[in-house]
Structure formats: C-alpha cells, structure tokens
Design an enzyme around this catalytic site. Structure first.
Site, PDB file in Angstrom:
ATOM      1  N   ARG B  32     -18.317  14.888   3.856  1.00 11.38           N
ATOM      2  CA  ARG B  32     -19.374  14.033   3.295  1.00 11.38           C
ATOM      3  C   ARG B  32     -19.795  12.954   4.300  1.00 11.38           C
ATOM      4  O   ARG B  32     -20.937  12.522   4.318  1.00 11.38           O
ATOM      5  CB  ARG B  32     -18.914  13.386   1.989  1.00 11.38           C
ATOM      6  N   SER B  59     -19.548   7.145  -2.761  1.00 12.63           N
ATOM      7  CA  SER B  59     -18.818   8.421  -2.756  1.00 12.63           C
ATOM      8  C   SER B  59     -19.552   9.512  -2.009  1.00 12.63           C
ATOM      9  O   SER B  59     -18.933  10.445  -1.502  1.00 12.63           O
ATOM     10  CB  SER B  59     -18.591   8.903  -4.188  1.00 12.63           C
ATOM     11  N   GLU B  80     -28.900  12.732 -13.450  1.00 10.72           N
ATOM     12  CA  GLU B  80     -29.122  13.723 -12.394  1.00 10.72           C
ATOM     13  C   GLU B  80     -30.407  14.527 -12.593  1.00 10.72           C
ATOM     14  O   GLU B  80     -31.008  14.991 -11.624  1.00 10.72           O
ATOM     15  CB  GLU B  80     -27.920  14.668 -12.298  1.00 10.72           C
ATOM     16  N   PHE B 105     -22.508  17.790 -10.984  1.00 12.01           N
ATOM     17  CA  PHE B 105     -23.637  17.273 -11.783  1.00 12.01           C
ATOM     18  C   PHE B 105     -24.996  17.565 -11.158  1.00 12.01           C
ATOM     19  O   PHE B 105     -26.000  17.626 -11.847  1.00 12.01           O
ATOM     20  CB  PHE B 105     -23.462  15.769 -12.001  1.00 12.01           C
ATOM     21  N   HIS B 131     -18.057  16.534  -3.152  1.00  5.97           N
ATOM     22  CA  HIS B 131     -16.971  16.734  -4.114  1.00  5.97           C
ATOM     23  C   HIS B 131     -17.014  18.121  -4.738  1.00  5.97           C
ATOM     24  O   HIS B 131     -16.780  18.307  -5.933  1.00  5.97           O
ATOM     25  CB  HIS B 131     -17.016  15.683  -5.228  1.00  5.97           C
ATOM     26  N   ASP B 139      -9.272  15.220 -10.292  1.00  3.16           N
ATOM     27  CA  ASP B 139     -10.275  15.047 -11.355  1.00  3.16           C
ATOM     28  C   ASP B 139     -10.300  16.228 -12.331  1.00  3.16           C
ATOM     29  O   ASP B 139     -10.785  16.111 -13.449  1.00  3.16           O
ATOM     30  CB  ASP B 139     -11.667  14.842 -10.758  1.00  3.16           C
ATOM     31  N   ARG B 189     -14.903  15.800  -0.311  1.00  4.01           N
ATOM     32  CA  ARG B 189     -14.307  14.477  -0.186  1.00  4.01           C
ATOM     33  C   ARG B 189     -12.994  14.531   0.603  1.00  4.01           C
ATOM     34  O   ARG B 189     -12.572  13.557   1.214  1.00  4.01           O
ATOM     35  CB  ARG B 189     -14.023  13.916  -1.577  1.00  4.01           C
TER      36      ARG B 189
END
Lengths: 290, 337
Positions: B32, B59, B80, B105, B131, B139, B189
């Site tokens: 990222r 992020s 989004e 998302f 991510h 997560d 990430r």
C-alpha cells in the site's frame, strides 16, 4: 444557436414558447415509445415541463458545442425517463429529431438507459438508481473548487430516493456547501409496485432535505412559471445545495395516463399512441392560438 | 521476449531483483505504501490528479496526498457507493480520480457503481483496494475479500493489477496513470520483502519471469510471488526446476508467456491470495483451455471464507504459502506423467 445564458433576473418569462416546447417534447415521447414498444412514459411525460423550462429557460448550453467547458451540466440520475431527455435534446438541436424513433433499437445511440458518449448532450451513464446524483456532486465539487461559474442540475425520481446512495451524496453536497448544485426531485408519488407512500414512505421529504443542510424549494412541477422561479431561487442561494421538490403529475398531458402507476414502465400501443397524440395536438393548437 | 526452450541464464539479472531476495536485510514494507508514494508523485506532476477516500486515508496511504494537495482531496466518509460515483463525476470534468478504500468495501460494496458510473462510461477512475485477501489477518473473514479480482476482471474497460511488493505497487500505479481508462490496483497492509527494485521492468500485460525452469512453471500474483520464489528455491534442493512468473497484470493477461511455459513445462501452478475460482487461477485456466491444454494446479482459497489469525498462520492453514505451493507443484508433476 446562441448559448442561452439568462442570469436570473433576466429570465425571459416566455411561457408560450416554453409550453409549446413541452408539448412538442411530449408528442415526441409518445412517438418514440410507440415505436420502441417498451420504455417509461409516465415519468417522462410528467417531467416534460421541467425539461422544457431547464433547457429553454435556465440552462447555459450550446447544442452545437456539447463539450463547451463553460456549459451547465445536466445529470439524469433516474435514467429510465430518458425519453424526455432524448426528446428535449433533439428539440434543442443536439441531434436530428429523426433519430428519436430509433430508441431502444439495435445499434441506436438512444439506449434504453443513457450511455455517456453515445449521444451529444449526455453527461452520464445511468440506469441503476442513485448513481447520477453522486456524479453530479463530483462535478459540482470540481466546479466549486476551481471557481467555475457553471452549474450542475441533477434530476432524480422520488422512488430513487429509496436508494441509500443518494443520501450519501446529499450529505457530501452539504459538507462541501455546493451552492452550484441543484437537485430536482420528480415527486410524482408513483413507482413500479405502487405509490411511493405504499412502497416506502418518504414524507416529510422537505424536512429530510432541510435537516441534511439543503435549501429546499417545493413547487408544482408542471407549472412553467413556478419551475423557472425555483431555478432562480436556487441560483440566489449561497453556501448550500438546493433541492427543488417538483410535485408532478405522472403521465401529464395524456389524460388516460395521468396518475396511473401502471404506466410507469409500459409503452402505449399504436391506438393508445394515436389517442395521446390527438390530445396533445389539440392542446398544441390552443397554445399556438395564445 | 527472453526465453525459450533452452532457458535464459540472463533472465534473473534482467529482472534486476535485489541481490539476495531471501536475506534478512531485505526491507519489509507494505505494498500500500507504494501506491501512496506514486499518488504523491502523480499529484505533484499533474494538477488533474484527484484522490478520494472513504474514511481510511491513512490506512490506504492517501493521507500523504491529502496533506500536500487538500484542494484535490475528497473525504467522502464511510460511503463507498458514493466514493465511486463522486470519482466518476470528477473524472467527467477531465480529471483523473483515485479512490482508495479497503478491498472488502470497494469493490466489495460498490460493484454496481464501478460497473456503470465508472466502466460503462469508461471514466478515468483508478480503484486502489488495500487490505485485500487473507493477508489482512486478524480482522477476519468479513474483511478478507477473496472475490475482488474475479469481479474486476469480468468488467469491460477495466485493467486489473496485483502488485507483488511496494516497489511494484508504485510502478503499477504510475503505469495505470498513463491509461485514461478504469484500472484496479490491489495492495496489502502486510509488511513483506521489497525484493523488486526501481530497475525491475514493469509493463501492463507483460508478465515478469523471475526464474526460468523446465519442469514446472509457477504463475503467481501479489504476495504469492515471493512465496513462489521461496518454493522454487526449496524445490531446487529436491531436483525440481521450477520457473516463477510474476503475473502482476491479471487483465490484460499475458497469454504469450502462459503459452510459452505450457509448451515448455507441460504443467502449470497458479498461486494467489484469492478464490481460485475467478481469480488468477481461473484466468490462466481460461487461456490454457482455449489454446494450450495442459494440467494446471491452482493454489488459492478453495470456495471458503477466511478467518481471524495472522497472515503467516492463515497462509499456512489455507496452503497458500511456500509449503502449500511446493505441495501443489508435486501434485502438478504427478499430473504431468
């Protein structure tokens, strides 16, 4: 054709001219839908006055130069009423009227729902409800940040307000104080499965917009004078986006289609079309006699 | 094109990877960051570059751009669907718009907006999805999207890029900027070795052959490229000569390189942090079935959701680490006979 740039105080209240344009647009809508054998007459007819007032009264545009950088942008969010957009663009001279009857046919640029780039004057692709308003907010944000004097007009259906995306867009327009943006809601209270009160109640709609930080103007959306006046009020509002809740009669101008949700997505057959055209032609005679 | 039936000893050098990719000294960073650096560079070069995010600017590394170019940054909130639509509207004004969010998302939630507002209008919108995959770890399944490559590569007008490390993510972003059409850039990430260098080639639609081999060819994307290189090193000890090809471009896909190794090795393995159905494995299977039918063993998630755990634990459990790739290579070699 010279760009129309009225400046609000000077809006020519040439109601006869606008009424004739609206009638002509309605006749073309009927001709197109009879020929295409599918499509959405109710919303298209109901919004003919708004489109006539917009394109022939308020909008800064040049049909001979559709990508003119300084043009006002018109974003049709409820793409299914595109017959009224196509008929209006042809009426304004963006493309020949002869093309109108190709609506929904194989190879036609007049797609069943608008396709950006297919026809001059189409600013966005639409169809799935809720998407146009976000694009309109994006355009208005560029205009605002870059201090452009063009404005963005977004047209939405009331049933479209069931979509969550529109409220995301309304929040963002308010956050960035997009006073160059005008949303026009076709409040005809019909959608596919019934009235909007039955399907998903929206009232108190004006209060909802007020609480979202919008300047709210509620009008009779089939009254040309009221529509032009509303555009003027929207233009004089600063630091807030404006919404015009246009109470319209679905199917307006064709007596047997008015206020009947059965005509949301059903095209008239040849006989019904002839009947509708006869009615509109009689109305046109009266207008011309004024 | 470098290769051939005999193999090309210059291949590895030409790719200009770091000298010893397995050395502990190779820095570990997230891909990222490569996107974020490229975005900053693009923002400086081109006044028409705008960046948008949905409440995840740090992020997704969009905050570097936001701090420097606030007038071209848009924070849309946790929305989004709107994110994609706003970007399409900005692009309609002649801008190039970059939207960044978690892959789960965007495109997980806004497929329709990407399809119609972005792709149908052929808008100059770039979708940076960070991510992605199991690599997001703790997560859990809801955030570990494993279907995004499949969704994005099915869309007309879309280019799909899955960079293998920070350096390549930067190059992929800069290459996507040259296209005036939609592109999807998938990053992670997780901090992983930055084993490519500024001199490593990158061309959309052209696979990078990092290691030539004659017995089997491993086609990998994203973090699995490094896992595949590790696997090849282990396989060498067992006398198996495996090629490793970095498929950073899923769409357009490098059919010529797939064909070349199908012919040369007679069996292929694909590896990705994604469902094998519809992902890189699916894409390679399509090419093979249509023109070069040889066996293919697909390494990836097999029609299941993920779960909480750290990246290494998950890669091991779902057999998408180097050990999983080695097992699949052995299976592939059995199919070859």
């Amino acid at each position: 054709m010279k760009p129309i740039d009225p400046g609000l105080a000077e809006i020519k209240t040439d109601m006869k001219r606008l009424a004739i344009a609206a009638n002509s647009i309605r006749q073309d809508i009927i001709r197109m839908l009879v020929e295409s054998k599918s499509g959405h007459p109710a919303g298209s007819l109901g919004m003919a006055d708004v489109f006539a007032a917009l394109y022939f009264g308020a909008l800064r545009h040049d049909p001979t130069n559709p990508s003119w950088d300084a043009r006002d942008r018109v974003v049709l969010s409820n793409g299914h009423i595109c017959p009224v957009l196509y008929a209006t663009l042809a009426e304004a001279g963006y493309f020949p009227k002869a093309q109108l009857i190709s609506l929904r046919k194989l190879g036609s640029p007049l797609q069943g729902h608008p396709h950006k780039g297919a026809l001059p004057g189409i600013e966005n692709s639409s169809g799935p409800l809720g998407q146009g308003i976000s694009q309109a907010v994006g355009m208005a944000l560029v205009g605002k940040r870059e201090k452009k004097d063009w404005r963005v007009y977004a047209l939405l259906g009331d049933g479209e307000l069931d979509e969550g995306q529109v409220w995301e867009a309304f929040l963002l327009a308010s956050k960035y104080k997009l006073d160059n943006l005008v949303a026009i809601i076709d409040r005809n209270n019909i959608q596919i499965d019934g009235t909007s009160d039955e399907v998903l109640p929206l009232e108190p709609l004006a209060d909802k917009f007020s609480s979202f930080g919008w300047n709210v103007i509620v009008i009779d959306g089939n009254n040309l004078n009221a529509i032009l006046h509303a555009f003027g009020m929207a233009q004089s509002c600063t630091d807030k986006p404006s919404v015009i809740i246009a109470n319209t009669i679905s199917g307006k101008g064709v007596s047997f289609m008015e206020k009947k949700f059965g005509w949301h997505g059903k095209s008239p057959n040849k006989d019904e079309g002839d009947l509708a055209l006869k009615e509109l032609a009689e109305e046109m005679k009266k207008l011309e006699a004024i | 094109m470098a290769d051939n039936e005999t193999g090309n000893p210059e291949q590895k050098t030409a790719m200009n990877l770091v000298p010893d990719i397995f050395a502990a000294t190779v820095p570990k960073k997230a891909s990222r960051d490569g996107f974020g650096k490229a975005l900053l560079e693009l923002g400086e070069k081109d006044q028409n570059v705008w960046a948008l995010t949905a409440d995840v600017s740090e992020s997704t590394r969009t905050h570097w751009f936001a701090e420097k170019y606030p007038d071209r940054f848009v924070q849309v909130g946790v929305a989004e669907q709107n994110l994609a639509g706003i970007a399409a509207g900005i692009a309609a004004c002649g801008k190039q718009a970059y939207i960044s969010a978690f892959a789960a998302f965007s495109p997980g939630r806004n497929f329709d907006q990407i399809r119609v507002s972005v792709c149908y209008s052929n808008s100059d919108v770039k979708i940076h999805a960070s991510h992605a995959g199991l690599s997001v770890g703790p997560d859990g399944a809801s955030h570990q999207i494993l279907e995004d490559i499949a969704m994005m590569r099915a869309l007309p007008n879309m280019t799909v890029l899955v960079p293998c490390d920070l350096e390549q993510a930067k190059k992929a972003t800069l290459a996507a900027a040259k296209l005036k059409t939609p592109a999807y850039i998938r990053t992670s990430r997780e901090n992983t070795p930055v084993f490519t260098t500024p001199q490593t080639p990158f061309e959309i639609g052209k696979a990078n052959v990092y290691r030539d081999g004659k017995d089997v060819a491993i086609f990998a994307c994203g973090l699995q490229v490094f896992e595949a290189l590790k696997a090849a090193e282990e396989l060498k000890k067992k006398g198996i000569d495996a090629a490793v090809i970095d498929m950073h471009s899923i769409k357009p896909i490098d059919e010529a390189t797939i064909a070349q190794y199908a012919k040369k090795c007679g069996v292929l393995v694909s590896a990705e942090d994604h469902q094998v159905n519809g992902g890189l494995g699916g894409a390679i299977a399509e090419v093979l079935c249509e023109s070069h039918p040889v066996p293919l063993v697909r390494v990836g998630v097999k029609d299941s959701f993920g779960e909480s755990g750290n990246c290494a634990e998950l890669y091991k459990k779902y057999s998408i680490d180097s050990a999983g790739i080695i097992k699949s290579v052995e299976e592939a070699l059995r199919l070859k006979k």
